[in-house]
Design a protein around this motif. Structure first.
Motif, PDB file in Angstrom:
ATOM      1  N   HIS A  60       0.844  -1.187   0.000  1.00  0.00           N
ATOM      2  CA  HIS A  60       0.000   0.000   0.000  1.00  0.00           C
ATOM      3  C   HIS A  60       0.880   1.238   0.000  1.00  0.00           C
ATOM      4  CE1 HIS A  60      -3.722  -2.154   0.594  1.00  0.00           C
ATOM      5  NE2 HIS A  60      -3.093  -2.934   1.466  1.00  0.00           N
ATOM      6  N   THR A  61       0.452   2.234  -0.736  1.00  0.00           N
ATOM      7  CA  THR A  61       1.191   3.490  -0.833  1.00  0.00           C
ATOM      8  C   THR A  61       0.252   4.633  -0.483  1.00  0.00           C
ATOM      9  OG1 THR A  61       2.490   2.544  -2.619  1.00  0.00           O
ATOM     10  CG2 THR A  61       2.606   4.909  -2.338  1.00  0.00           C
ATOM     11  N   GLN A  62       0.750   5.588   0.261  1.00  0.00           N
ATOM     12  CA  GLN A  62      -0.056   6.754   0.601  1.00  0.00           C
ATOM     13  C   GLN A  62      -0.180   7.670  -0.611  1.00  0.00           C
ATOM     14  OE1 GLN A  62      -1.666   7.366   3.405  1.00  0.00           O
ATOM     15  NE2 GLN A  62      -0.951   5.499   4.399  1.00  0.00           N
ATOM     16  N   VAL A  63      -1.398   7.934  -1.024  1.00  0.00           N
ATOM     17  CA  VAL A  63      -1.634   8.732  -2.224  1.00  0.00           C
ATOM     18  C   VAL A  63      -1.449  10.215  -1.935  1.00  0.00           C
ATOM     19  CG1 VAL A  63      -3.392   9.320  -3.932  1.00  0.00           C
ATOM     20  CG2 VAL A  63      -3.184   6.990  -3.135  1.00  0.00           C
ATOM     21  N   ARG A  64      -1.606  10.623  -0.685  1.00  0.00           N
ATOM     22  CA  ARG A  64      -1.576  12.060  -0.392  1.00  0.00           C
ATOM     23  C   ARG A  64      -0.243  12.698  -0.765  1.00  0.00           C
ATOM     24  NH1 ARG A  64      -2.097  10.470   5.571  1.00  0.00           N
ATOM     25  NH2 ARG A  64       0.045  10.065   6.151  1.00  0.00           N
ATOM     26  N   TYR A  65       0.844  11.960  -0.732  1.00  0.00           N
ATOM     27  CA  TYR A  65       2.126  12.537  -1.103  1.00  0.00           C
ATOM     28  C   TYR A  65       2.155  12.870  -2.593  1.00  0.00           C
ATOM     29  CZ  TYR A  65       3.357  10.662   3.438  1.00  0.00           C
ATOM     30  OH  TYR A  65       3.384  10.373   4.765  1.00  0.00           O
ATOM     31  N   LEU A 113      -7.694  24.952  -7.338  1.00  0.00           N
ATOM     32  CA  LEU A 113      -7.312  24.902  -5.929  1.00  0.00           C
ATOM     33  C   LEU A 113      -8.544  24.845  -5.032  1.00  0.00           C
ATOM     34  CD1 LEU A 113      -4.957  24.957  -3.960  1.00  0.00           C
ATOM     35  CD2 LEU A 113      -5.120  27.429  -3.945  1.00  0.00           C
ATOM     36  N   LEU A 114      -9.586  25.603  -5.375  1.00  0.00           N
ATOM     37  CA  LEU A 114     -10.826  25.563  -4.612  1.00  0.00           C
ATOM     38  C   LEU A 114     -11.474  24.175  -4.694  1.00  0.00           C
ATOM     39  CD1 LEU A 114     -12.879  27.205  -2.952  1.00  0.00           C
ATOM     40  CD2 LEU A 114     -14.031  27.722  -5.104  1.00  0.00           C
ATOM     41  N   LYS A 118     -12.252  21.765  -1.564  1.00  0.00           N
ATOM     42  CA  LYS A 118     -13.608  21.255  -1.288  1.00  0.00           C
ATOM     43  C   LYS A 118     -13.630  19.728  -1.218  1.00  0.00           C
ATOM     44  CE  LYS A 118     -16.212  24.960  -1.316  1.00  0.00           C
ATOM     45  NZ  LYS A 118     -17.113  25.337  -0.253  1.00  0.00           N
ATOM     46  N   LYS A 119     -12.780  19.064  -1.987  1.00  0.00           N
ATOM     47  CA  LYS A 119     -12.713  17.604  -1.966  1.00  0.00           C
ATOM     48  C   LYS A 119     -11.938  17.090  -0.750  1.00  0.00           C
ATOM     49  CE  LYS A 119     -14.774  16.002  -5.619  1.00  0.00           C
ATOM     50  NZ  LYS A 119     -15.810  14.996  -5.534  1.00  0.00           N
ATOM     51  N   GLY A 120     -11.285  17.974  -0.003  1.00  0.00           N
ATOM     52  CA  GLY A 120     -10.543  17.570   1.180  1.00  0.00           C
ATOM     53  C   GLY A 120      -9.137  17.076   0.863  1.00  0.00           C
ATOM     54  N   VAL A 121      -8.663  17.395  -0.314  1.00  0.00           N
ATOM     55  CA  VAL A 121      -7.342  16.921  -0.721  1.00  0.00           C
ATOM     56  C   VAL A 121      -6.243  17.592   0.100  1.00  0.00           C
ATOM     57  CG1 VAL A 121      -5.720  16.940  -2.651  1.00  0.00           C
ATOM     58  CG2 VAL A 121      -8.084  16.334  -3.049  1.00  0.00           C
TER      59      VAL A 121
END
Length: 125
Positions: A60-65, A113-114, A118-121
């Motif tokens: 598993h890899t963290q996608v947030r990076y 960016l907005l 809004k998606k919580g990214v």
């Protein structure tokens, strides 16, 4: 005379590109001919940092990076477009048009960016 000089300069570039391709091909060919080929079962194993492979190959890899990296790339591209814009904006006769185009471009970036916000990214969890 002018066309001959024009094509002669491109022939030099073409010759240099051909020599570069030939050099790489000769280097790879020499490496293939000179290297020893002794396949063993140990050489055919997957190797990762000196540790023998254990378990499955799925991780598993963290996608947030990656998301942060993509956001950085977006704003780095934005800064690349700002420098030529500043030079054109300084030229006479292009001021108002260039200014409107840049605000449209910045508007698209702001909407992106907005949307990401809004998606919580942008939240670190």
């Amino acid at each position: 005379m002018l066309a001959a000089d024009y094509f002669r300069s491109y022939s030099v570039v073409g010759l240099l590109a051909a020599l570069g391709v030939l050099f790489v091909a000769v280097a790879f060919g020499a490496g293939r001919l000179l290297r020893p080929v002794v396949p063993t079962p140990e050489k055919l194993l997957t190797y990762e940092c000196g540790v023998d492979p254990v378990g499955e190959g799925w991780a598993h890899t963290q996608v947030r990076y990656y998301v942060y990296a993509f956001l950085y790339v977006i704003f780095a591209v934005d800064s690349i477009f700002l420098f030529p814009w500043a030079t054109v904006f300084a030229a006479a006769g292009y001021g108002a048009t260039t200014l409107v185009e840049m605000f449209i471009f910045l508007g698209f970036l702001a909407v992106g960016l907005l949307y990401a916000y809004k998606k919580g990214v942008l939240e670190w969890t």
